[in-house]
Design a protein around this motif. Structure first.
Motif, mmCIF file in Angstrom:
data_model
loop_
_atom_site.group_PDB
_atom_site.id
_atom_site.type_symbol
_atom_site.label_atom_id
_atom_site.label_comp_id
_atom_site.label_asym_id
_atom_site.label_seq_id
_atom_site.Cartn_x
_atom_site.Cartn_y
_atom_site.Cartn_z
ATOM 1 N N LYS A 25 82.212 68.661 12.179
ATOM 2 C CA LYS A 25 83.192 67.999 11.079
ATOM 3 C C LYS A 25 83.787 68.765 10.388
ATOM 4 O O LYS A 25 83.150 69.571 9.775
ATOM 5 C CB LYS A 25 82.070 66.833 10.545
ATOM 6 C CG LYS A 25 82.712 66.147 9.489
ATOM 7 C CD LYS A 25 81.666 65.137 8.791
ATOM 8 C CE LYS A 25 81.399 64.043 9.862
ATOM 9 N NZ LYS A 25 82.169 63.122 10.279
ATOM 10 N N LYS A 83 89.961 63.569 16.833
ATOM 11 C CA LYS A 83 89.079 64.311 16.833
ATOM 12 C C LYS A 83 87.564 63.717 16.731
ATOM 13 O O LYS A 83 87.437 63.023 15.612
ATOM 14 C CB LYS A 83 89.075 65.373 15.569
ATOM 15 C CG LYS A 83 90.306 66.609 15.783
ATOM 16 C CD LYS A 83 90.200 67.363 14.540
ATOM 17 C CE LYS A 83 90.975 66.602 13.354
ATOM 18 N NZ LYS A 83 91.385 67.463 12.175
ATOM 19 N N HIS A 84 86.801 63.715 17.767
ATOM 20 C CA HIS A 84 85.620 63.014 17.947
ATOM 21 C C HIS A 84 84.366 63.499 17.086
ATOM 22 O O HIS A 84 83.417 63.995 17.566
ATOM 23 C CB HIS A 84 85.214 62.693 19.392
ATOM 24 C CG HIS A 84 86.256 62.070 20.124
ATOM 25 N ND1 HIS A 84 86.728 60.724 20.388
ATOM 26 C CD2 HIS A 84 87.394 62.540 20.713
ATOM 27 C CE1 HIS A 84 87.773 60.415 20.860
ATOM 28 N NE2 HIS A 84 88.179 61.628 21.200
ATOM 29 N N GLU A 85 84.699 64.002 16.015
ATOM 30 C CA GLU A 85 83.631 64.674 15.272
ATOM 31 C C GLU A 85 82.459 63.763 14.903
ATOM 32 O O GLU A 85 81.306 64.538 14.567
ATOM 33 C CB GLU A 85 84.181 65.248 13.817
ATOM 34 C CG GLU A 85 85.277 66.243 14.245
ATOM 35 C CD GLU A 85 86.015 66.515 12.770
ATOM 36 O OE1 GLU A 85 86.066 65.911 12.048
ATOM 37 O OE2 GLU A 85 86.477 67.698 12.789
ATOM 38 N N ASP A 86 82.413 62.623 15.083
ATOM 39 C CA ASP A 86 81.244 61.988 14.883
ATOM 40 C C ASP A 86 80.296 61.790 16.134
ATOM 41 O O ASP A 86 79.136 61.836 15.979
ATOM 42 C CB ASP A 86 81.647 60.195 14.695
ATOM 43 C CG ASP A 86 82.225 59.977 13.214
ATOM 44 O OD1 ASP A 86 82.092 60.966 12.354
ATOM 45 O OD2 ASP A 86 82.827 59.035 13.378
ATOM 46 N N ALA A 87 80.879 62.174 17.267
ATOM 47 C CA ALA A 87 79.985 62.464 18.395
ATOM 48 C C ALA A 87 79.336 63.688 18.366
ATOM 49 O O ALA A 87 78.210 63.745 19.005
ATOM 50 C CB ALA A 87 81.074 62.391 19.601
ATOM 51 N N ASP A 88 79.451 64.692 17.677
ATOM 52 C CA ASP A 88 78.761 65.999 17.468
ATOM 53 C C ASP A 88 79.122 66.503 15.866
ATOM 54 O O ASP A 88 80.074 67.019 15.469
ATOM 55 C CB ASP A 88 79.353 66.791 18.328
ATOM 56 C CG ASP A 88 78.184 68.214 18.459
ATOM 57 O OD1 ASP A 88 77.517 68.434 17.427
ATOM 58 O OD2 ASP A 88 77.885 68.582 19.448
ATOM 59 N N GLU A 89 78.231 65.902 14.754
ATOM 60 C CA GLU A 89 78.641 66.150 13.636
ATOM 61 C C GLU A 89 78.628 67.377 13.057
ATOM 62 O O GLU A 89 79.286 67.965 12.244
ATOM 63 C CB GLU A 89 76.942 65.652 12.849
ATOM 64 C CG GLU A 89 77.109 64.109 12.999
ATOM 65 C CD GLU A 89 78.077 63.446 11.778
ATOM 66 O OE1 GLU A 89 78.595 63.990 10.925
ATOM 67 O OE2 GLU A 89 78.302 62.040 12.300
ATOM 68 N N LYS A 90 78.119 68.428 13.937
ATOM 69 C CA LYS A 90 78.281 69.969 13.436
ATOM 70 C C LYS A 90 79.826 70.426 13.352
ATOM 71 O O LYS A 90 79.952 71.374 12.547
ATOM 72 C CB LYS A 90 77.459 70.711 14.295
ATOM 73 C CG LYS A 90 77.998 70.846 15.712
ATOM 74 C CD LYS A 90 76.943 72.031 16.683
ATOM 75 C CE LYS A 90 77.529 71.875 17.917
ATOM 76 N NZ LYS A 90 76.427 72.910 18.838
ATOM 77 N N THR A 116 80.132 66.504 25.789
ATOM 78 C CA THR A 116 80.325 65.517 24.658
ATOM 79 C C THR A 116 81.893 65.698 24.133
ATOM 80 O O THR A 116 82.302 66.912 24.132
ATOM 81 C CB THR A 116 79.676 66.095 23.424
ATOM 82 O OG1 THR A 116 78.334 65.731 23.860
ATOM 83 C CG2 THR A 116 79.731 65.044 22.248
ATOM 84 N N ASP A 134 77.702 76.735 17.769
ATOM 85 C CA ASP A 134 78.629 76.377 18.378
ATOM 86 C C ASP A 134 78.995 77.178 19.719
ATOM 87 O O ASP A 134 79.863 76.906 20.402
ATOM 88 C CB ASP A 134 80.001 76.768 17.417
ATOM 89 C CG ASP A 134 80.052 76.046 16.181
ATOM 90 O OD1 ASP A 134 79.267 74.905 16.180
ATOM 91 O OD2 ASP A 134 80.721 76.424 15.272
ATOM 92 N N ILE A 151 84.801 66.126 22.117
ATOM 93 C CA ILE A 151 85.109 66.417 20.566
ATOM 94 C C ILE A 151 86.452 66.248 20.110
ATOM 95 O O ILE A 151 86.783 66.286 18.970
ATOM 96 C CB ILE A 151 84.414 67.865 20.522
ATOM 97 C CG1 ILE A 151 85.230 69.089 21.201
ATOM 98 C CG2 ILE A 151 83.036 68.043 20.576
ATOM 99 C CD1 ILE A 151 84.839 70.391 20.930
#
Length: 350
Positions: free
Chosen positions: A300, A291-298, A273, A321, A275
């Motif tokens: 954010k 920062k692709h934080e929506d791809a892995d919400e944790k 994924t 993590d 990130i």
């Protein structure tokens, strides 16, 4: 070539197991027990709890002792060992497996490499299974980011001698030196440029050094002297690891300085994924950080990228993590890949 999600079977070359034979499979440099076949003790065949990454994905063939890993992930990459023993003989085999993400370019698909060492121990002493030297791969290992030297075993090249190095399953020409002239040729464009600016040849011995080695350099190498095949090597580059306490911060370093038109990508987990990434535009000034934080919400609000190096900081780290982080560096037509496994220690509250 083994891509993620495809199964891989590690063969023992045993045709039929008998009652007194014991098969033991171990994984990683720590030698974690993952499977065992022992008819006499009736022990359980699989040991998923010793390494959770393999849970429900291992199959042991009770006829041959061969091990199959289903639904493979990039985190399955590494060193596998099997011990086959009876009251008369003990045989060891080693396998170096690299699983590549299916969405990666061919430059970082290392495939599967098997390095085999057979040793038989008998009551009268130690017996070694011998083959021609050219048929037994010599294993050379190193850490990502370090220099790895593959030695020719030659004391000094004679004038006129031609030392050639080949790499990959297709025996691509990789480097060449002619004794007496000091003339060195490196083929930087083979394997999609993974060796560009990373190869050095010793003018005295012809030994080959890979500088700043990456996992993409894992694989077979061949040495030829005066067009005659002399030795075969298996190079295995191990990924680095970081250990951090829960709620602390960790910095995953790239060890580079970003140049014009470079792109840095950070991936996480078995599914790769994405990130975070950073790209320097052609003018050398504009740096696009995503920062692709929506791809892995944790993640954010907890990720930070260094604009100069592309190093990734994870703040307030959590136990979930933990896992494999992959760094892709796309630079001037060359793609390199690094892996960092992060271990997170749980801190108990008093």
């Amino acid at each position: 070539m083994i891509l993620a999600e495809n199964p891989v079977t590690l063969q023992t070359v045993v045709r039929q197991l008998y009652r007194d034979e014991l098969i033991v499979w171990r994984f990683g440099d720590e030698g974690k027990l993952i499977a065992k076949h022992d008819v006499e003790t009736k022990s359980p065949p699989l040991y998923d709890e010793t390494d959770e990454r393999f849970r429900d994905r291992l199959k042991l063939n009770h006829q041959t002792g061969s091990l199959t890993i289903t639904n493979t992930r990039t985190t399955d990459s590494g060193l596998y060992k099997v011990k086959i023993s009876s009251n008369k003989l003990t045989v060891y085999r080693k396998y170096i497996v690299t699983i590549s993400g299916s969405d990666l370019s061919p430059a970082v698909v290392a495939g599967i490499v098997v390095a085999v060492l057979l040793v038989a121990a008998a009551a009268a002493g130690v017996i070694y299974y011998r083959q021609k030297i050219a048929e037994i791969p010599i294993t050379v290992s190193g850490m990502e980011g370090d220099s790895v030297e593959i030695n020719t075993g030659v004391t000094e090249i004679q004038t006129g001698d031609v030392i050639e190095w080949q790499s990959g399953n297709e025996d691509y020409p990789t480097a060449k030196i002619i004794g007496g002239t000091g003339e060195i040729t490196t083929y930087d464009d083979v394997h999609h440029g993974i060796f560009r600016d990373r190869l050095k040849l010793d003018k005295k011995t012809g030994s080959l050094t890979i500088t700043n080695a990456g996992i993409e350099h894992t694989g077979p190498f061949k040495l030829l002297i005066n067009n005659k095949y002399k030795k075969k090597f298996i190079v295995y580059i191990r990924g680095k690891s970081e250990t951090v306490n829960e709620e602390d911060s960790v910095i995953l370093k790239t060890d580079i300085k970003i140049k014009t038109d470079d792109e840095i990508r950070w991936l996480f987990g078995a599914e790769d994924t994405q990130i975070a990434d950073i790209k320097v535009e052609l003018n050398g000034e504009t740096k696009v950080i995503t920062k692709h934080e929506d791809a892995d919400e944790k993640f954010k609000g907890r990720l930070k990228l260094d604009e100069t190096t592309g190093s990734l900081t994870i703040n307030n780290i959590r136990t979930d993590d933990a896992g494999l982080y992959k760094l892709l560096i796309l630079s001037r037509g060359r793609t390199s890949c690094r892996k960092i496994f992060v271990y997170v220690k749980h801190v108990s509250s008093l």
